[in-house]
Design an enzyme around this catalytic site. Structure first.
Site, PDB file in Angstrom:
ATOM      1  N   TYR A  27       0.821  -1.219   0.000  1.00  0.00           N
ATOM      2  CA  TYR A  27       0.000   0.000   0.000  1.00  0.00           C
ATOM      3  C   TYR A  27       0.856   1.270   0.000  1.00  0.00           C
ATOM      4  O   TYR A  27       0.739   2.085  -0.928  1.00  0.00           O
ATOM      5  CB  TYR A  27      -1.006  -0.020   1.169  1.00  0.00           C
ATOM      6  CG  TYR A  27      -1.757   1.289   1.305  1.00  0.00           C
ATOM      7  CD1 TYR A  27      -2.734   1.649   0.380  1.00  0.00           C
ATOM      8  CD2 TYR A  27      -1.462   2.188   2.336  1.00  0.00           C
ATOM      9  CE1 TYR A  27      -3.403   2.871   0.481  1.00  0.00           C
ATOM     10  CE2 TYR A  27      -2.126   3.396   2.448  1.00  0.00           C
ATOM     11  CZ  TYR A  27      -3.093   3.733   1.517  1.00  0.00           C
ATOM     12  OH  TYR A  27      -3.742   4.944   1.617  1.00  0.00           O
ATOM     13  N   LYS A  47       1.275   4.014  -3.093  1.00  0.00           N
ATOM     14  CA  LYS A  47       0.919   5.437  -2.937  1.00  0.00           C
ATOM     15  C   LYS A  47       2.130   6.312  -3.264  1.00  0.00           C
ATOM     16  O   LYS A  47       1.998   7.370  -3.881  1.00  0.00           O
ATOM     17  CB  LYS A  47       0.433   5.727  -1.505  1.00  0.00           C
ATOM     18  CG  LYS A  47      -0.868   5.082  -1.101  1.00  0.00           C
ATOM     19  CD  LYS A  47      -2.050   5.502  -1.936  1.00  0.00           C
ATOM     20  CE  LYS A  47      -2.583   6.887  -1.668  1.00  0.00           C
ATOM     21  NZ  LYS A  47      -3.817   7.174  -2.475  1.00  0.00           N
TER      22      LYS A  47
HETATM   23  N1  LIG Z   1      -8.492   6.769   5.254  1.00  0.00           N
HETATM   24  C1  LIG Z   1      -7.338   7.314   5.565  1.00  0.00           C
HETATM   25  O1  LIG Z   1      -6.975   7.408   6.728  1.00  0.00           O
HETATM   26  C2  LIG Z   1      -6.450   7.842   4.479  1.00  0.00           C
HETATM   27  C3  LIG Z   1      -5.289   8.523   4.873  1.00  0.00           C
HETATM   28  C4  LIG Z   1      -4.451   9.029   3.887  1.00  0.00           C
HETATM   29  C5  LIG Z   1      -4.786   8.876   2.546  1.00  0.00           C
HETATM   30  N2  LIG Z   1      -5.920   8.229   2.196  1.00  0.00           N
HETATM   31  C6  LIG Z   1      -6.204   8.124   0.753  1.00  0.00           C
HETATM   32  O2  LIG Z   1      -7.469   8.723   0.529  1.00  0.00           O
HETATM   33  C7  LIG Z   1      -8.120   8.098  -0.558  1.00  0.00           C
HETATM   34  C8  LIG Z   1      -9.510   7.701  -0.145  1.00  0.00           C
HETATM   35  O3  LIG Z   1      -9.402   6.790   0.937  1.00  0.00           O
HETATM   36  P1  LIG Z   1     -10.656   6.350   1.789  1.00  0.00           P
HETATM   37  O4  LIG Z   1     -10.198   6.138   3.170  1.00  0.00           O
HETATM   38  O5  LIG Z   1     -11.792   7.239   1.510  1.00  0.00           O
HETATM   39  O6  LIG Z   1     -10.909   4.914   1.161  1.00  0.00           O
HETATM   40  P2  LIG Z   1     -12.250   4.256   0.638  1.00  0.00           P
HETATM   41  O7  LIG Z   1     -11.961   2.837   0.395  1.00  0.00           O
HETATM   42  O8  LIG Z   1     -13.380   4.598   1.528  1.00  0.00           O
HETATM   43  O9  LIG Z   1     -12.483   5.019  -0.721  1.00  0.00           O
HETATM   44  C9  LIG Z   1     -11.866   4.666  -1.907  1.00  0.00           C
HETATM   45  C10 LIG Z   1     -12.901   4.709  -2.995  1.00  0.00           C
HETATM   46  O10 LIG Z   1     -12.239   4.333  -4.209  1.00  0.00           O
HETATM   47  C11 LIG Z   1     -13.072   3.449  -4.902  1.00  0.00           C
HETATM   48  N3  LIG Z   1     -12.282   2.564  -5.739  1.00  0.00           N
HETATM   49  C12 LIG Z   1     -11.468   1.571  -5.342  1.00  0.00           C
HETATM   50  N4  LIG Z   1     -10.974   0.936  -6.416  1.00  0.00           N
HETATM   51  C13 LIG Z   1     -11.463   1.563  -7.495  1.00  0.00           C
HETATM   52  C14 LIG Z   1     -11.319   1.360  -8.879  1.00  0.00           C
HETATM   53  N5  LIG Z   1     -10.577   0.369  -9.376  1.00  0.00           N
HETATM   54  N6  LIG Z   1     -11.968   2.195  -9.719  1.00  0.00           N
HETATM   55  C15 LIG Z   1     -12.756   3.186  -9.241  1.00  0.00           C
HETATM   56  N7  LIG Z   1     -12.939   3.412  -7.941  1.00  0.00           N
HETATM   57  C16 LIG Z   1     -12.300   2.592  -7.076  1.00  0.00           C
HETATM   58  C17 LIG Z   1     -13.798   2.645  -3.833  1.00  0.00           C
HETATM   59  O11 LIG Z   1     -14.982   2.050  -4.347  1.00  0.00           O
HETATM   60  C18 LIG Z   1     -14.036   3.694  -2.784  1.00  0.00           C
HETATM   61  O12 LIG Z   1     -15.294   4.280  -2.954  1.00  0.00           O
HETATM   62  C19 LIG Z   1      -7.247   6.925  -0.962  1.00  0.00           C
HETATM   63  O13 LIG Z   1      -6.512   7.280  -2.102  1.00  0.00           O
HETATM   64  C20 LIG Z   1      -6.336   6.719   0.223  1.00  0.00           C
HETATM   65  O14 LIG Z   1      -5.098   6.182  -0.159  1.00  0.00           O
HETATM   66  C21 LIG Z   1      -6.766   7.708   3.126  1.00  0.00           C
HETATM   67  C1  LIG Z   2      -1.846  -2.512  17.019  1.00  0.00           C
HETATM   68  C2  LIG Z   2      -3.305  -2.519  17.222  1.00  0.00           C
HETATM   69  C3  LIG Z   2      -3.611  -2.570  18.647  1.00  0.00           C
HETATM   70  C4  LIG Z   2      -3.967  -1.308  16.631  1.00  0.00           C
HETATM   71  C5  LIG Z   2      -3.996  -1.366  15.130  1.00  0.00           C
HETATM   72  C6  LIG Z   2      -4.334  -0.023  14.598  1.00  0.00           C
HETATM   73  C7  LIG Z   2      -4.138   0.016  13.092  1.00  0.00           C
HETATM   74  C8  LIG Z   2      -5.229  -0.820  12.449  1.00  0.00           C
HETATM   75  C9  LIG Z   2      -4.143   1.449  12.627  1.00  0.00           C
HETATM   76  C10 LIG Z   2      -3.005   2.243  13.283  1.00  0.00           C
HETATM   77  C11 LIG Z   2      -2.611   3.324  12.302  1.00  0.00           C
HETATM   78  C12 LIG Z   2      -3.608   3.232  11.187  1.00  0.00           C
HETATM   79  C13 LIG Z   2      -3.230   3.792   9.834  1.00  0.00           C
HETATM   80  C14 LIG Z   2      -2.905   5.282   9.911  1.00  0.00           C
HETATM   81  O1  LIG Z   2      -3.885   5.976  10.653  1.00  0.00           O
HETATM   82  C15 LIG Z   2      -2.766   5.921   8.603  1.00  0.00           C
HETATM   83  C16 LIG Z   2      -3.202   5.339   7.460  1.00  0.00           C
HETATM   84  C17 LIG Z   2      -2.888   6.035   6.183  1.00  0.00           C
HETATM   85  C18 LIG Z   2      -3.859   5.849   5.103  1.00  0.00           C
HETATM   86  O2  LIG Z   2      -3.288   6.162   3.864  1.00  0.00           O
HETATM   87  C19 LIG Z   2      -4.584   4.548   5.076  1.00  0.00           C
HETATM   88  C20 LIG Z   2      -5.033   4.094   6.434  1.00  0.00           C
HETATM   89  C21 LIG Z   2      -3.887   4.031   7.417  1.00  0.00           C
HETATM   90  C22 LIG Z   2      -2.908   2.990   6.896  1.00  0.00           C
HETATM   91  C23 LIG Z   2      -4.367   3.601   8.829  1.00  0.00           C
HETATM   92  C24 LIG Z   2      -4.850   2.127   8.816  1.00  0.00           C
HETATM   93  C25 LIG Z   2      -5.119   1.581  10.201  1.00  0.00           C
HETATM   94  C26 LIG Z   2      -3.915   1.719  11.117  1.00  0.00           C
HETATM   95  C27 LIG Z   2      -2.746   0.879  10.597  1.00  0.00           C
END
Ligand SMILES: NC(=O)c1ccc[n+]([C@@H]2O[C@H](COP(=O)([O-])OP(=O)(O)OC[C@H]3O[C@@H](n4cnc5c(N)ncnc54)[C@H](O)[C@@H]3O)[C@@H](O)[C@H]2O)c1
Ligand SMILES: CC(C)CCC[C@@H](C)[C@H]1CC[C@H]2[C@@H]3[C@H](O)C=C4C[C@@H](O)CC[C@]4(C)[C@H]3CC[C@]12C
EC number: 1.1.1.-
Length: 437
Positions: A227, A231
């Site tokens: 992942y 990214k």
């Molecule tokens: N959630 C976090 O903490 C976090 C933190 C940093 C960055 N991000 C980034 O933010 C973005 C959104 O993340 P999120 O948490 O909302 O995730 P999410 O899974 O809720 O949203 C992702 C969306 O992308 C769509 N998707 C996946 N594969 C696809 C494909 N092949 N074609 C079209 N659509 C597709 C999914 O259906 C979903 O609706 C991602 O790029 C993720 O890497 C998330």
């Molecule tokens: C060790 C266990 C007790 C707890 C596990 C927590 C674990 C699932 C959490 C901790 C940190 C979280 C990630 C972090 O907040 C940031 C991101 C960046 C984003 O791009 C995608 C989601 C992610 C990886 C979170 C996922 C859940 C994590 C790993």
């Protein structure tokens, strides 16, 4: 404590919204901009006409009305495309755009899974076009991008639990992003905002802390997990594409936003941890020392940053093109578990222990065991617990951000205070709780 993870983060919106009966509350603090503007304009034209004779007044009104029509035809001219617009973040971006981007004429929402909530958006003044499509399919992406002025690319496969294969993660996150870039170039779309992640920087596999760093803080970014690797590669492609000539000869202007761990309404992992706590009799057991800081940012502020960056990229391409910005707000610096308790606590859960209940070596052993079990069981079933070596390293390594680059470059200020972000998240969790009963 290993906790079962029942769904992927976000997930198909149909499932998410339908299941909980949850809707985002869409009054943004102090910012009913479109409505205020419209009201302001009306007051202006009435006041101007009051002192004139009747005929002049009606001609004047007609003139102003025609002028208004012309202005709004001029103003509402932009077409935006949000990929992944039905995801956790994507939905917030979509709703924020509708509230905060007065120049919007059409909003295209591109996602693998479209949610029923999109229907309610179709009655508003902006044309909302839902496009079911796959970012890995270049022709589908090109068709969606054609004619758009701005693309906000949030679609991605967020998987740190081993649910998808590394190849699939790469295909969606890297090839999907390549397809978006090429579509912009081929069809003449000039502005591209990419949702990156803090993970393109770290935490790295060596467990080095990143303590309140900014975009220029030196850090050894080493990735092994699919992942963060995907990214990082996608972000690099987006930034390298800045300045490429798009169809028509204008330069492509790109930038990347790097959220830390996003929280807020619709956060799947928070929900999973909440239900896990309920199953454990309302208790969670501390696994990570309270001193390990983990960066978090409210989803509404991340969405607002996307809207603002997309707008300002058009005004300041030379300054902002090719830049990266961490997403930040006033959320407090805490450990992952202590931060979650800000919401889980008011929902009746308790975090047991001021120190981790298990020694770290034992947690590592459990995480490794989970990874082994996942591998052994793969032919039979998908075993994807929250705890694995990667998530343990993530949670157990300090990674926090302190920066004002977004404020300096494009005037970003968080739209939601910490109190507001917290209240909204708690309200969402409580609504989820009552709809589950
Ligand atoms: N959630 C976090 O903490 C976090 C933190 C940093 C960055 N991000 C980034 O933010 C973005 C959104 O993340 P999120 O948490 O909302 O995730 P999410 O899974 O809720 O949203 C992702 C969306 O992308 C769509 N998707 C996946 N594969 C696809 C494909 N092949 N074609 C079209 N659509 C597709 C999914 O259906 C979903 O609706 C991602 O790029 C993720 O890497 C998330
Ligand atoms: C060790 C266990 C007790 C707890 C596990 C927590 C674990 C699932 C959490 C901790 C940190 C979280 C990630 C972090 O907040 C940031 C991101 C960046 C984003 O791009 C995608 C989601 C992610 C990886 C979170 C996922 C859940 C994590 C790993």
């Amino acid at each position: 404590m290993p906790v079962e993870h029942s769904g992927h983060q976000g997930g198909p919106c149909g499932k998410r919204v339908g299941e909980e009966g949850w809707r985002l509350g869409w009054s943004v603090p102090g910012m009913a901009r479109r409505e205020e503007q419209a009201e302001g304009d009306n007051h202006l034209s009435l006041a101007g006409n009051e002192r004139r004779p009747a005929l002049v007044a009606s001609l004047g009104t007609l003139g102003l009305w025609l002028q208004d029509m012309a202005d709004s035809a001029q103003a509402q001219k932009l077409v935006y495309l949000v990929t992944g617009g039905c995801g956790f973040l994507g939905e917030h971006v979509v709703r924020m755009l509708l509230q905060q981007e007065p120049r919007l004429r059409e909003l295209r929402i591109f996602d693998l899974h479209l949610g029923p909530w999109l229907e309610e958006l179709k009655t508003g003044p902006v044309q909302v076009t839902a496009i079911q499509g796959d970012v890995t399919q270049a022709h589908e992406v090109a068709a969606a991008v054609a004619g758009a002025h701005v693309v906000i690319h949030t679609a991605g496969l967020v998987d740190v639990f081993g649910k998808a294969s590394p190849e699939t993660i790469h295909e969606v996150n890297v090839q999907g992003t390549k397809n978006v870039i090429e579509a912009c170039v081929q069809t003449g779309t000039q502005f591209l905002v990419y949702t990156s992640s803090m993970e393109v920087v770290g935490p790295n596999i060596k467990g080095h802390p990143f303590y309140r760093g900014n975009e220029d803080t030196p850090y050894e970014a080493v990735h092994r997990h699919p992942y963060p690797s995907s990214k990082a590669r996608a972000e690099q492609l987006v930034l390298e594409a800045n300045g490429r000539k798009v169809r028509g000869g204008l330069p492509l202007v790109t930038c990347a936003l790097r959220p830390t761990g996003i929280y807020g309404e619709g956060h799947q992992i928070m929900r999973d941890i909440y239900y896990q706590g309920l199953r454990l009799g309302g208790r969670l057991f501390r696994a990570i020392p309270a001193s390990v800081e983990h960066g978090r940012v409210y989803v509404g502020n991340v969405a607002w940053m996307h809207v603002l960056v997309a707008r300002e990229l058009q005004q300041r391409p030379a300054l902002m093109g090719g830049q990266v910005y961490f997403c930040y707000d006033k959320s407090p610096y805490k450990s992952y578990e202590d931060f979650n308790m800000e919401f889980l606590g008011p929902c009746g859960l308790r975090l047991v222990g001021t120190r981790p209940l298990l020694p770290y070596w034992l947690l590592m052993l459990l995480a490794a065991l989970n990874a082994l079990l996942q591998w052994l069981l793969r032919p039979l079933l998908l075993y994807a617990p929250l705890l694995n070596p990667y998530t343990l390293a993530m949670a157990n390594t300090t990674f926090t951000v302190s920066t004002n680059k977004a404020q300096r470059h494009f005037g970003y200020e968080p739209l939601f205070s910490w109190e507001e972000s917290r209240t909204r998240t708690i309200r969402w969790m409580q609504a989820m709780d009552s709809s589950a009963q």
